[in-house]
Design an enzyme around this catalytic site. Structure first.
Site, PDB file in Angstrom:
ATOM      1  N   PHE A  11       0.829  -1.212   0.000  1.00 48.36           N
ATOM      2  CA  PHE A  11       0.000   0.000   0.000  1.00 48.36           C
ATOM      3  C   PHE A  11       0.870   1.272   0.000  1.00 48.36           C
ATOM      4  O   PHE A  11       0.873   2.039  -0.972  1.00 48.36           O
ATOM      5  CB  PHE A  11      -0.942  -0.074   1.212  1.00 48.36           C
ATOM      6  CG  PHE A  11      -1.547   1.217   1.631  1.00 48.36           C
ATOM      7  CD1 PHE A  11      -2.285   1.985   0.736  1.00 48.36           C
ATOM      8  CD2 PHE A  11      -1.395   1.678   2.938  1.00 48.36           C
ATOM      9  CE1 PHE A  11      -2.847   3.190   1.137  1.00 48.36           C
ATOM     10  CE2 PHE A  11      -1.960   2.870   3.343  1.00 48.36           C
ATOM     11  CZ  PHE A  11      -2.673   3.629   2.441  1.00 48.36           C
ATOM     12  N   ILE A  12       1.648   1.489   1.053  1.00 44.90           N
ATOM     13  CA  ILE A  12       2.440   2.733   1.119  1.00 44.90           C
ATOM     14  C   ILE A  12       3.541   2.704   0.062  1.00 44.90           C
ATOM     15  O   ILE A  12       3.801   3.705  -0.621  1.00 44.90           O
ATOM     16  CB  ILE A  12       3.050   2.934   2.528  1.00 44.90           C
ATOM     17  CG1 ILE A  12       1.954   2.984   3.587  1.00 44.90           C
ATOM     18  CG2 ILE A  12       3.880   4.225   2.567  1.00 44.90           C
ATOM     19  CD1 ILE A  12       2.457   3.070   5.026  1.00 44.90           C
ATOM     20  N   ASP A  32       9.982  -7.395  -3.203  1.00 46.67           N
ATOM     21  CA  ASP A  32       8.747  -7.747  -2.493  1.00 46.67           C
ATOM     22  C   ASP A  32       8.486  -9.238  -2.656  1.00 46.67           C
ATOM     23  O   ASP A  32       8.795  -9.806  -3.703  1.00 46.67           O
ATOM     24  CB  ASP A  32       7.562  -6.943  -3.086  1.00 46.67           C
ATOM     25  CG  ASP A  32       6.434  -6.763  -2.084  1.00 46.67           C
ATOM     26  OD1 ASP A  32       5.869  -7.781  -1.649  1.00 46.67           O
ATOM     27  OD2 ASP A  32       6.120  -5.611  -1.742  1.00 46.67           O
ATOM     28  N   GLY A  37       1.389  -7.623  -0.283  1.00 43.23           N
ATOM     29  CA  GLY A  37       1.361  -6.654  -1.387  1.00 43.23           C
ATOM     30  C   GLY A  37       0.651  -7.237  -2.602  1.00 43.23           C
ATOM     31  O   GLY A  37       0.244  -8.396  -2.599  1.00 43.23           O
ATOM     32  N   LEU A  76      10.350  -0.609   3.621  1.00 41.43           N
ATOM     33  CA  LEU A  76       8.951  -0.676   4.037  1.00 41.43           C
ATOM     34  C   LEU A  76       8.451  -2.109   4.203  1.00 41.43           C
ATOM     35  O   LEU A  76       7.383  -2.326   4.772  1.00 41.43           O
ATOM     36  CB  LEU A  76       8.059   0.041   2.992  1.00 41.43           C
ATOM     37  CG  LEU A  76       7.844   1.543   3.194  1.00 41.43           C
ATOM     38  CD1 LEU A  76       9.150   2.319   3.204  1.00 41.43           C
ATOM     39  CD2 LEU A  76       6.920   2.102   2.127  1.00 41.43           C
ATOM     40  N   THR A  95      10.337 -11.800   9.942  1.00 38.97           N
ATOM     41  CA  THR A  95      10.365 -10.814   8.854  1.00 38.97           C
ATOM     42  C   THR A  95      10.806  -9.451   9.385  1.00 38.97           C
ATOM     43  O   THR A  95      11.671  -8.792   8.813  1.00 38.97           O
ATOM     44  CB  THR A  95       8.969 -10.690   8.209  1.00 38.97           C
ATOM     45  OG1 THR A  95       8.635 -11.949   7.662  1.00 38.97           O
ATOM     46  CG2 THR A  95       8.937  -9.634   7.119  1.00 38.97           C
ATOM     47  N   ALA A 117      10.783   2.317   7.890  1.00 38.35           N
ATOM     48  CA  ALA A 117       9.369   2.514   8.251  1.00 38.35           C
ATOM     49  C   ALA A 117       9.108   1.875   9.606  1.00 38.35           C
ATOM     50  O   ALA A 117       9.101   0.653   9.730  1.00 38.35           O
ATOM     51  CB  ALA A 117       8.465   1.883   7.189  1.00 38.35           C
ATOM     52  N   TYR A 149       4.878  -7.194  17.650  1.00 36.88           N
ATOM     53  CA  TYR A 149       5.064  -6.288  16.508  1.00 36.88           C
ATOM     54  C   TYR A 149       5.718  -4.994  16.998  1.00 36.88           C
ATOM     55  O   TYR A 149       6.694  -4.507  16.422  1.00 36.88           O
ATOM     56  CB  TYR A 149       3.706  -6.002  15.860  1.00 36.88           C
ATOM     57  CG  TYR A 149       3.739  -4.980  14.740  1.00 36.88           C
ATOM     58  CD1 TYR A 149       4.301  -5.281  13.500  1.00 36.88           C
ATOM     59  CD2 TYR A 149       3.193  -3.706  14.916  1.00 36.88           C
ATOM     60  CE1 TYR A 149       4.324  -4.344  12.471  1.00 36.88           C
ATOM     61  CE2 TYR A 149       3.204  -2.772  13.896  1.00 36.88           C
ATOM     62  CZ  TYR A 149       3.769  -3.089  12.675  1.00 36.88           C
ATOM     63  OH  TYR A 149       3.777  -2.157  11.663  1.00 36.88           O
ATOM     64  N   LYS A 153       9.473  -3.683  15.947  1.00 43.60           N
ATOM     65  CA  LYS A 153       9.716  -2.382  15.308  1.00 43.60           C
ATOM     66  C   LYS A 153      10.642  -1.533  16.187  1.00 43.60           C
ATOM     67  O   LYS A 153      11.504  -0.805  15.683  1.00 43.60           O
ATOM     68  CB  LYS A 153       8.396  -1.638  15.063  1.00 43.60           C
ATOM     69  CG  LYS A 153       7.589  -2.207  13.884  1.00 43.60           C
ATOM     70  CD  LYS A 153       8.180  -1.766  12.549  1.00 43.60           C
ATOM     71  CE  LYS A 153       7.381  -2.266  11.356  1.00 43.60           C
ATOM     72  NZ  LYS A 153       7.972  -1.929  10.067  1.00 43.60           N
TER      73      LYS A 153
HETATM   74  P1  NAD Z   1       1.612  -3.554   3.085  1.00 44.46           P
HETATM   75  O1  NAD Z   1       1.302  -4.898   3.643  1.00 44.46           O
HETATM   76  O2  NAD Z   1       0.735  -3.051   2.012  1.00 44.46           O
HETATM   77  O3  NAD Z   1       3.125  -3.468   2.632  1.00 44.46           O
HETATM   78  C1  NAD Z   1       4.138  -4.333   3.127  1.00 44.46           C
HETATM   79  C2  NAD Z   1       4.833  -4.924   1.916  1.00 44.46           C
HETATM   80  O4  NAD Z   1       5.915  -5.745   2.360  1.00 44.46           O
HETATM   81  C3  NAD Z   1       3.909  -5.832   1.101  1.00 44.46           C
HETATM   82  O5  NAD Z   1       4.015  -5.514  -0.278  1.00 44.46           O
HETATM   83  C4  NAD Z   1       4.436  -7.236   1.380  1.00 44.46           C
HETATM   84  O6  NAD Z   1       4.187  -8.140   0.312  1.00 44.46           O
HETATM   85  C5  NAD Z   1       5.904  -6.954   1.616  1.00 44.46           C
HETATM   86  N1  NAD Z   1       6.559  -7.987   2.420  1.00 44.46           N
HETATM   87  C6  NAD Z   1       6.110  -8.544   3.576  1.00 44.46           C
HETATM   88  N2  NAD Z   1       6.988  -9.470   4.012  1.00 44.46           N
HETATM   89  C7  NAD Z   1       8.011  -9.486   3.119  1.00 44.46           C
HETATM   90  C8  NAD Z   1       9.209 -10.235   3.005  1.00 44.46           C
HETATM   91  N3  NAD Z   1       9.535 -11.156   3.926  1.00 44.46           N
HETATM   92  N4  NAD Z   1      10.023  -9.998   1.956  1.00 44.46           N
HETATM   93  C9  NAD Z   1       9.708  -9.068   1.008  1.00 44.46           C
HETATM   94  N5  NAD Z   1       8.575  -8.327   1.053  1.00 44.46           N
HETATM   95  C10 NAD Z   1       7.745  -8.541   2.098  1.00 44.46           C
HETATM   96  O7  NAD Z   1       1.597  -2.540   4.337  1.00 44.46           O
HETATM   97  P2  NAD Z   1       1.826  -0.971   4.395  1.00 44.46           P
HETATM   98  O8  NAD Z   1       0.699  -0.437   5.173  1.00 44.46           O
HETATM   99  O9  NAD Z   1       2.115  -0.427   3.055  1.00 44.46           O
HETATM  100  O10 NAD Z   1       3.135  -0.890   5.317  1.00 44.46           O
HETATM  101  C11 NAD Z   1       4.415  -0.485   4.850  1.00 44.46           C
HETATM  102  C12 NAD Z   1       5.331  -0.248   6.042  1.00 44.46           C
HETATM  103  O11 NAD Z   1       4.814   0.795   6.865  1.00 44.46           O
HETATM  104  C13 NAD Z   1       5.523  -1.452   6.959  1.00 44.46           C
HETATM  105  O12 NAD Z   1       6.865  -1.494   7.407  1.00 44.46           O
HETATM  106  C14 NAD Z   1       4.607  -1.155   8.135  1.00 44.46           C
HETATM  107  O13 NAD Z   1       5.040  -1.779   9.336  1.00 44.46           O
HETATM  108  C15 NAD Z   1       4.730   0.349   8.209  1.00 44.46           C
HETATM  109  N6  NAD Z   1       3.568   0.982   8.869  1.00 44.46           N
HETATM  110  C16 NAD Z   1       2.382   1.114   8.199  1.00 44.46           C
HETATM  111  C17 NAD Z   1       1.326   1.737   8.843  1.00 44.46           C
HETATM  112  C18 NAD Z   1      -0.007   1.959   8.180  1.00 44.46           C
HETATM  113  O14 NAD Z   1      -0.847   2.587   8.793  1.00 44.46           O
HETATM  114  N7  NAD Z   1      -0.245   1.502   6.962  1.00 44.46           N
HETATM  115  C19 NAD Z   1       1.460   2.185  10.183  1.00 44.46           C
HETATM  116  C20 NAD Z   1       2.655   1.991  10.814  1.00 44.46           C
HETATM  117  C21 NAD Z   1       3.721   1.413  10.154  1.00 44.46           C
END
Ligand code: NAD
Length: 325
Positions: A11-12, A32, A37, A76, A95, A117, A149, A153
């Site tokens: 997403f982000i 990824d 994702g 991320l 992870t 992130a 979690y 982090k």
């Molecule tokens: P998301 O799940 O959409 O993105 C995470 C991505 O990481 C996905 O594309 C997933 O396929 C990939 N991924 C997971 N495990 C993996 C691995 N072992 N190897 C390679 N790729 C892997 O989530 P997001 O909301 O886009 O989050 C992105 C980052 O921001 C993360 O680190 C998350 O902890 C952090 N974050 C997000 C939020 C939020 O509100 N969305 C809040 C706090 C922190």
């Protein structure tokens, strides 16, 4: 330049790819494993400037090679979503701990700048709102899975700061507060896509707990712009920043607004947290960032309000329905 986004199909990450392609002539490299994702999030991009590698950040060699091809890294990739963490604790911990260590170690070889992130979860269940970056964290017991979690982090942050200090790695840590907007999936318990989908379907909106808990919802467009500016700004290196909107909203108010803006007849149902996440689950009452440091460093803080966020998500979901019909 070649810019690596780990988790770039998420997403982000996919919004960050859009932003970096718009703002620069850089090439984007995505690493990824597509666990949460979606390759479709990058389909609209110019493939000459985007390279996607299917790989796992837990694999040190893959990470070393990929980071070696990059001039900067936005890290991320992570196991995310409370539901996901509670259901798959081992995979999530590995992870978020091993994966981040691999990225930092690889980046340290050439001192490649890294944005890490992190999350508002690192404040745990502290009640001392608004949270500022040097505040104490308050966690529950290790038998309550959700704190895994937060502590993973937090450990990532310790690692990043140690690499900055001992290996002179340029690193910036951003603690995201409920980043929301189009492309976010409701599949892992994220509240806004879930409420919007329920309201559009005319189903009850399921509010966990009594709904008085508050969260600071931040538009993904603001979050990715701030993320980019933080890594570009050398004054930010070696520092931690809250990345979040300063006005919290209660979950009850969020549900009401989702119903109003979708013109829905849906009602609100309250469901106890324990019913969804099990007996030992704990959920913080309030989450609100102190954005003083962000404002002083970059000169601005997230601008989009809740109505704009909800409207963008509703527009995305309704245009998908039209296409699907
Ligand atoms: P998301 O799940 O959409 O993105 C995470 C991505 O990481 C996905 O594309 C997933 O396929 C990939 N991924 C997971 N495990 C993996 C691995 N072992 N190897 C390679 N790729 C892997 O989530 P997001 O909301 O886009 O989050 C992105 C980052 O921001 C993360 O680190 C998350 O902890 C952090 N974050 C997000 C939020 C939020 O509100 N969305 C809040 C706090 C922190």
């Amino acid at each position: 330049m070649s810019i690596l986004i780990t988790g770039g199909s998420g997403f982000i990450g996919s919004h960050l790819a859009d932003h970096l392609l718009d703002e620069s002539n850089d090439k984007i490299l995505v690493l990824d494993d597509f666990s949460t994702g979606d390759a479709g999030n990058l389909d609209h991009l110019d493939t000459d400037r985007v390279e996607v590698r299917d790989g796992d950040i837990r694999d040190a060699e893959t990470v070393r090679e990929t980071v070696g091809d990059a001039d900067a890294v936005y890290h991320l990739a992570a196991a995310v979503g409370v539901q996901n963490i509670v259901e798959n604790p081992l995979n999530s911990l590995k992870t978020n701990l091993e994966g981040t260590e691999n990225v930092l170690e690889a980046a340290a070889e050439d001192r490649t700048p890294v944005f890490l992130a992190s999350s508002s979860e690192v404040y745990g269940k502290s009640e001392d709102v608004p949270f500022s970056e040097s505040d104490d964290a308050v966690y529950g017991p290790t038998t309550t899975t959700r704190w895994g979690y937060a502590t993973a982090k937090a450990t990532d942050e310790f690692l990043a700061l140690a690499y900055a200090d001992e290996r002179d790695l340029p690193v910036v840590i951003g603690r995201y507060f409920n980043i929301v907007g189009p492309r976010q999936t409701g599949q892992y318990g994220m509240v806004i896509p879930t409420f919007v989908e329920q309201a559009l379907a005319g189903e009850d909106l399921t509010v966990y707990g009594d709904g008085t808990q508050t969260r600071s919802f931040t538009h993904v467009a603001d979050a990715v712009e701030l993320t980019h500016e933080l890594l570009e700004n050398e004054d930010a290196h070696g520092e931690i920043f809250n990345v979040g909107a300063p006005d919290p909203t209660s979950i009850n108010d969020l549900a009401d607004r989702a119903i109003e803006l979708t013109d829905s007849d849906s009602e609100i149902t309250h469901v106890p947290f324990e019913k969804v996440y099990g007996e030992d689950f704990e959920e913080p009452d309030q989450r609100e960032p102190d954005v003083t440091k962000l404002r002083e460093t970059l000169g601005w803080t997230p601008e989009a309000d809740l109505d704009r966020i909800l409207t963008d998500v509703i527009d995305e979901r309704t245009s998908e329905e039209v296409v699907a019909e």
